[in-house]
Design an enzyme around this catalytic site. Sequence first.
Site, PDB file in Angstrom:
ATOM      1  N   ASP A   7      50.849   5.338 -21.197  1.00  0.00           N
ATOM      2  CA  ASP A   7      49.514   4.720 -21.129  1.00  0.00           C
ATOM      3  C   ASP A   7      48.639   5.351 -22.213  1.00  0.00           C
ATOM      4  O   ASP A   7      48.521   6.577 -22.291  1.00  0.00           O
ATOM      5  CB  ASP A   7      48.906   4.964 -19.741  1.00  0.00           C
ATOM      6  CG  ASP A   7      47.639   4.154 -19.529  1.00  0.00           C
ATOM      7  OD1 ASP A   7      47.659   3.233 -18.699  1.00  0.00           O
ATOM      8  OD2 ASP A   7      46.626   4.452 -20.202  1.00  0.00           O
ATOM      9  N   ASP A 101      47.750  -1.710 -23.145  1.00  0.00           N
ATOM     10  CA  ASP A 101      47.918  -0.293 -23.524  1.00  0.00           C
ATOM     11  C   ASP A 101      48.934   0.464 -22.677  1.00  0.00           C
ATOM     12  O   ASP A 101      48.925   1.681 -22.676  1.00  0.00           O
ATOM     13  CB  ASP A 101      46.558   0.420 -23.527  1.00  0.00           C
ATOM     14  CG  ASP A 101      46.194   1.028 -22.180  1.00  0.00           C
ATOM     15  OD1 ASP A 101      46.501   0.392 -21.156  1.00  0.00           O
ATOM     16  OD2 ASP A 101      45.624   2.129 -22.171  1.00  0.00           O
ATOM     17  N   GLU A 102      49.777  -0.241 -21.929  1.00  0.00           N
ATOM     18  CA  GLU A 102      50.751   0.515 -21.132  1.00  0.00           C
ATOM     19  C   GLU A 102      52.092  -0.204 -21.051  1.00  0.00           C
ATOM     20  O   GLU A 102      52.160  -1.437 -21.118  1.00  0.00           O
ATOM     21  CB  GLU A 102      50.224   0.789 -19.721  1.00  0.00           C
ATOM     22  CG  GLU A 102      49.906  -0.453 -18.969  1.00  0.00           C
ATOM     23  CD  GLU A 102      49.416  -0.218 -17.546  1.00  0.00           C
ATOM     24  OE1 GLU A 102      49.965   0.654 -16.852  1.00  0.00           O
ATOM     25  OE2 GLU A 102      48.515  -0.941 -17.134  1.00  0.00           O
TER      26      GLU A 102
END
Length: 347
Positions: A7, A101-102
């Site tokens: 993350d 974003d992960e």
Amino acid sequence: MFIAHVDMDCFFCACEEKRNPKLKGKPVIVGSTGQRGVVSTSNYEARKFEVFSATPISIARKRCPDGIYLPVDFTLYRKESISVMMALRMLADDVYQVSVDEAYLDIRSLVQEVGSPEKAATTIQEAVKERTGLSCSVGISPCKVVSKIASDFKKPGGLTVVADTKAFLAPLPIKKFPGIGKVSVEHYEHNGIHTIGDLAKKDRFWVLDHFGKHGVYYHKIARGEQYIGLPQRSKRKSVSKEHTFLIDEGDIQAIENKIRELSAIVHQHLHGKAFKTVSIKVRYTGFITQSRDFTLKAPRDDKETIERTALKLFNALDITNKIRLIGVKTSQLIHEPSRQLTLQRFR
Ligand code: TTP
Ligand code: MG
């Protein structure tokens, strides 16, 4: 089994700071800038002022009047996200992106190669940093739910490898389970369950009676009895890209340029995988279609080999008609060793 959850740290703000390094060290808040908007994210300097995701901008401005407020620029974040995911794909056996974003990574081979899950996590962080300049937090365990909790454990730049799932989860509040929202938390707390350890101690039938099937799902994870893996994905056999000309094309130069363009796209879509065969497909005016392929002696993973081979195959054709469609394909993909080929670049 080793599953990593990666993350990015205060992602939108980190992208903004990369674009404008003068922002570094200052409180930065990204969100809709109008009075009625909310904060998308804030950097760690701004979080000291109690400004977080979903804080109304009007409140944020009161808590942090000297903060730098920026509008959301999805184009920038998407571009950075693509680079992050490319870096991850070069290291992992498989990558499941779950948001901008992960991502979850199957890192079985990486762990074997570098010797430990801790080293694998560092390798991931360094690779993302090298490719994008951005920092991320990594959680590793045999269960994806636990890995997600672990990546959040020591943010930013966090690295958490969970060796004993039950012991790691026990002190954490029940709300740390992804999927347990505000209403559920109240229900659990009302029944005396405050931490994940409280849940682990209960009898399975008691859990079923009070929290249903979902409760049992979390109960098993809390006790370290169930590892949730990543869904099986069938491996792609080929990667190809075609183009149909608006008007049938007779200019060889223009077709060659298109082959170069298609080769670059195919290369990008391979995400670092190596290939052994390159093919072209040519459809002429009147729908007559030809294809040619060439198998290399050894697998390659570079764009130039795709381009050179595709052009060679094209130039060997006896072209007597205009061309309607042109395609470039790579096949006999090598899923594992290609990752190792590219890994060497990070050493
Ligand atoms: P997160 O990973 O939740 O947050 P983050 O990356 O900003 O910070 P952290 O270091 O704690 O991981 O979300 C990723 C991005 O998604 C975030 O940068 C902005 C966006 N986002 C929103 O737009 N609204 C929200 O409510 C949240 C939580 C995130
Ligand atoms: Mg994040």
